[in-house]
Design an enzyme around this catalytic site. Structure first.
Site, PDB file in Angstrom:
ATOM      1  N   ARG A   1      56.135  20.087  82.042  1.00  0.00           N
ATOM      2  CA  ARG A   1      55.956  20.853  80.804  1.00  0.00           C
ATOM      3  C   ARG A   1      57.329  21.170  80.217  1.00  0.00           C
ATOM      4  NH1 ARG A   1      55.286  27.027  80.062  1.00  0.00           N
ATOM      5  NH2 ARG A   1      54.990  27.070  77.822  1.00  0.00           N
TER       6      ARG A   1
ATOM      7  N   HIS B   1      58.634  27.232  71.793  1.00  0.00           N
ATOM      8  CA  HIS B   1      59.071  28.131  72.866  1.00  0.00           C
ATOM      9  C   HIS B   1      60.299  28.897  72.354  1.00  0.00           C
ATOM     10  CE1 HIS B   1      58.896  28.715  77.489  1.00  0.00           C
ATOM     11  NE2 HIS B   1      59.755  29.593  77.033  1.00  0.00           N
TER      12      HIS B   1
ATOM     13  N   GLU C   1      53.794  32.167  74.945  1.00  0.00           N
ATOM     14  CA  GLU C   1      53.930  33.611  75.088  1.00  0.00           C
ATOM     15  C   GLU C   1      54.071  34.379  73.777  1.00  0.00           C
ATOM     16  OE1 GLU C   1      56.936  34.666  77.928  1.00  0.00           O
ATOM     17  OE2 GLU C   1      55.742  33.926  79.589  1.00  0.00           O
TER      18      GLU C   1
ATOM     19  N   ASN D   1      50.931  32.053  81.629  1.00  0.00           N
ATOM     20  CA  ASN D   1      52.169  32.285  82.369  1.00  0.00           C
ATOM     21  C   ASN D   1      51.975  33.557  83.164  1.00  0.00           C
ATOM     22  OD1 ASN D   1      53.211  30.079  81.106  1.00  0.00           O
ATOM     23  ND2 ASN D   1      54.684  31.200  79.842  1.00  0.00           N
TER      24      ASN D   1
ATOM     25  N   TYR E   1      53.502  35.985  86.369  1.00  0.00           N
ATOM     26  CA  TYR E   1      54.618  36.222  87.285  1.00  0.00           C
ATOM     27  C   TYR E   1      54.394  37.373  88.243  1.00  0.00           C
ATOM     28  CZ  TYR E   1      57.632  33.015  84.687  1.00  0.00           C
ATOM     29  OH  TYR E   1      58.187  31.890  84.105  1.00  0.00           O
TER      30      TYR E   1
ATOM     31  N   GLU F   1      53.255  28.654  83.827  1.00  0.00           N
ATOM     32  CA  GLU F   1      54.528  29.112  84.407  1.00  0.00           C
ATOM     33  C   GLU F   1      54.244  30.090  85.526  1.00  0.00           C
ATOM     34  OE1 GLU F   1      57.494  30.937  81.838  1.00  0.00           O
ATOM     35  OE2 GLU F   1      57.179  29.380  80.331  1.00  0.00           O
TER      36      GLU F   1
HETATM   37  C1  PNW Z   1      58.881  33.588  80.564  1.00  0.00           C
HETATM   38  N1  PNW Z   1      57.582  39.806  81.779  1.00  0.00           N
HETATM   39  O1  PNW Z   1      59.182  34.814  79.966  1.00  0.00           O
HETATM   40  C2  PNW Z   1      59.354  32.534  79.579  1.00  0.00           C
HETATM   41  O2  PNW Z   1      58.318  31.714  79.091  1.00  0.00           O
HETATM   42  C3  PNW Z   1      60.501  31.713  80.066  1.00  0.00           C
HETATM   43  O3  PNW Z   1      61.176  31.120  78.981  1.00  0.00           O
HETATM   44  C4  PNW Z   1      61.405  32.560  80.930  1.00  0.00           C
HETATM   45  O4  PNW Z   1      62.605  31.911  81.272  1.00  0.00           O
HETATM   46  C5  PNW Z   1      60.612  32.930  82.165  1.00  0.00           C
HETATM   47  O5  PNW Z   1      59.400  33.582  81.841  1.00  0.00           O
HETATM   48  C6  PNW Z   1      61.374  33.793  83.152  1.00  0.00           C
HETATM   49  O6  PNW Z   1      61.707  35.028  82.566  1.00  0.00           O
HETATM   50  C7  PNW Z   1      58.759  36.014  80.490  1.00  0.00           C
HETATM   51  O7  PNW Z   1      58.247  40.790  81.470  1.00  0.00           O
HETATM   52  C8  PNW Z   1      59.514  37.130  80.196  1.00  0.00           C
HETATM   53  O8  PNW Z   1      56.570  39.930  82.506  1.00  0.00           O
HETATM   54  C9  PNW Z   1      59.121  38.384  80.612  1.00  0.00           C
HETATM   55  C10 PNW Z   1      57.959  38.520  81.342  1.00  0.00           C
HETATM   56  C11 PNW Z   1      57.198  37.417  81.652  1.00  0.00           C
HETATM   57  C12 PNW Z   1      57.602  36.158  81.218  1.00  0.00           C
END
Ligand code: PNW
Length: 492
Positions: A84, A129, A174, A316, A318, A387
């Protein structure tokens, strides 16, 4: 919640798609190579370098513009099914509009895509993006109502030029980070900090632009090209801190503010913005003396255009946060603003392991919680994890055991969600390699491959996690005892 014991008897099916993800501004460099136009990240980092933690920028980044063959070699080393990546709008259309196509930019992406296809790696393309052409920002960017047409025109160009080989299209990456962080706050370009209305105006235009591109694809390209089109939304898990009714309400309002704002118009049956949040914004706006709600509404026609405009839901994911009504967890937000409107505050427990990023901890089973919730809310649709990943510090080196632990935990949680019947069809690790981490510059590293940013050639070296991910992909199985014998990488 306690972490579940890892089960060894579970496998990923052969047609499960394993990949990695990146984004144009974070890896490409070549910021003014061969006719590329300026984008909002070029503009911001050049004119306000102090907003980036280490004053770095994406002028060169990982220099994928000159290293794309090495990138594809790394994909082959890992044994990826898919990759991706995103297109830089200003590399293709320097002024943002389709009257001026930069053919050198088209050639760059053709070469990149052809190199993947040659080795049977499926390209998954994100159209946007975060790197808007600066010329469009000067016209208001996402809050100009004509933005929706500009985006459709750009999307059509991409479908025309690359759709013979690209069968998986993500319109936006996002929306929250675009609309809240970029327009409603000042933590991403264009750092507008229009706290009262920025997030909402952007959100409405963004979902309409998404829907116009989706319908253009379905009507004029899908019949011949046979691909799919969807969107990627960041869905971290927001659960209640306690079982109290108040905390449950806080958690729901927070989910609506974080991602419901963008998911509800597209994936819900009724369409439009989330109900409880809309009501609160309307009420507060009236009290604050606005003539109408700061959150715009949809006409019936707009609502119908947007709802159901997807072939899949890209997520995405995390981490997780706990929503709480307790006084000690109350956070101050500007008044008025999205989070003030939502009345909610969140925190994370001290015993969740920390990454190098302030916001990112290893939360127990959060993929399971997020995806079972989404399935119960929006039905039995196709999901992809577009992601998921973990950051380490620049000096942490190649032995990244904490990243290995994170990936194993995440993939186990994904298998739990699949066992519960959620149709997750693929998983993209963030990221293939270290890259420009937005406001954090290169102080946080997300790569399976380390990038040497001191080296003019931007050499790439696999970390331990790269070997572990490769082993999982090859065996379709998470072996928690696997240890690579050495860090010498080969192509199988
Ligand atoms: C993503 N949060 O951003 C983005 O899609 C990427 O470009 C970035 O490099 C990656 O995660 C790592 O940061 C996020 O606060 C930024 O939960 C913040 C959050 C989640 C995703």
């Amino acid at each position: 919640c306690t972490a579940k014991t890892v089960r060894q008897d579970r496998r990923f099916p052969d047609d499960f798609i394993f990949g990695t993800a990146t984004a144009s501004y974070q890896i490409e460099g070549g910021w003014e190579a061969d006719g590329k136009g300026e984008n909002i990240w070029d503009y911001m980092t050049h004119n306000k370098p102090e907003v980036i933690k280490d004053m770095t920028n994406g002028d060169i980044a990982a220099d994928t513009y000159n290293n794309y063959k090495r990138d594809v070699e790394m994909m082959r080393e890992l044994g990826l099914d898919a990759y991706r990546f995103s297109l830089s709008w200003a590399r293709l259309l320097p002024d943002g509009f389709t009257n001026n196509v930069n053919e050198a930019g088209v050639t760059f992406y053709n070469n990149y895509i052809d190199e993947m296809i040659k080795y049977n790696i499926q390209p998954m393309v994100t159209l946007y993006h975060w790197d808007l052409p600066q010329k469009l920002q000067e016209l208001g960017g996402f809050v100009n109502p004509l933005f929706t047409d500009w985006f459709e025109d750009y999307a059509r160009l991409a479908f025309e030029r690359f759709g013979d080989r690209v069968k998986f299209w993500i319109t936006f990456n996002e929306p929250r980070e675009i609309c809240y962080e970029g327009y409603g706050a000042a933590t991403k370009a264009p750092i507008l900090n229009a706290t009262a209305v920025g997030t909402y105006l952007c959100a409405k235009n963004l979902v309409i632009a998404h829907a116009k591109a989706y319908h253009a694809y379905v009507k004029d390209f899908k019949p011949n090209q046979n691909g799919q089109c969807g969107i990627t939304i960041s869905v971290n898990w927001f659960g209640p801190a306690t079982d109290s009714e108040e905390d449950h309400i806080m958690a729901e309002l927070r989910r609506q503010a974080e991602w419901g704002l963008y998911a509800e118009p597209i994936f819900s049956q009724q369409g439009g913005f989330p109900k409880e949040l809309s009501e609160r914004v309307a009420e507060k706006s009236a009290k604050q003396g606005y003539a109408s709600s700061r959150m715009p509404s949809f006409t019936d026609e707009e609502r119908d255009l947007v709802r159901g405009s997807f072939d899949f839901f890209g997520v995405n994911h995390y981490t997780a946060f706990l929503a709480s009504a307790a006084k000690e967890h109350k956070t101050y937000y500007p008044v008025p603003s999205l989070y003030d409107d939502s009345d909610s505050s969140t925190y994370t427990p001290d015993d969740w392991p920390k990454s190098a990023s302030g916001w990112l901890k290893l939360a127990p089973n959060s993929i399971f919680d997020a995806f079972t919730f989404l399935r119960n809310k929006y039905g039995d649709i196709d999901f992809y994890v577009t992601e998921n990943g973990w950051s380490t510090s620049p000096t942490a080196g190649l032995i990244d055991d904490d990243r290995v632990r994170y990936y194993r935990a995440a993939l186990n949680s994904l298998l739990d969600a699949r066992e519960a019947g959620v149709n997750i069809k693929g998983y993209m690790a963030w990221s293939l390699m270290d890259n420009f981490e937005w406001m954090e510059g290169i102080t946080e590293r997300f790569g399976l491959y380390e990038v040497d940013f001191e080296d003019p050639a931007r050499s790439r070296t696999p970390r331990k996690s790269a070997f572990v991910y490769k082993h999982i992909i090859k065996n379709r199985y998470i072996d928690s005892d696997y240890k690579p014998e050495s860090l010498t990488m080969t192509i199988d």
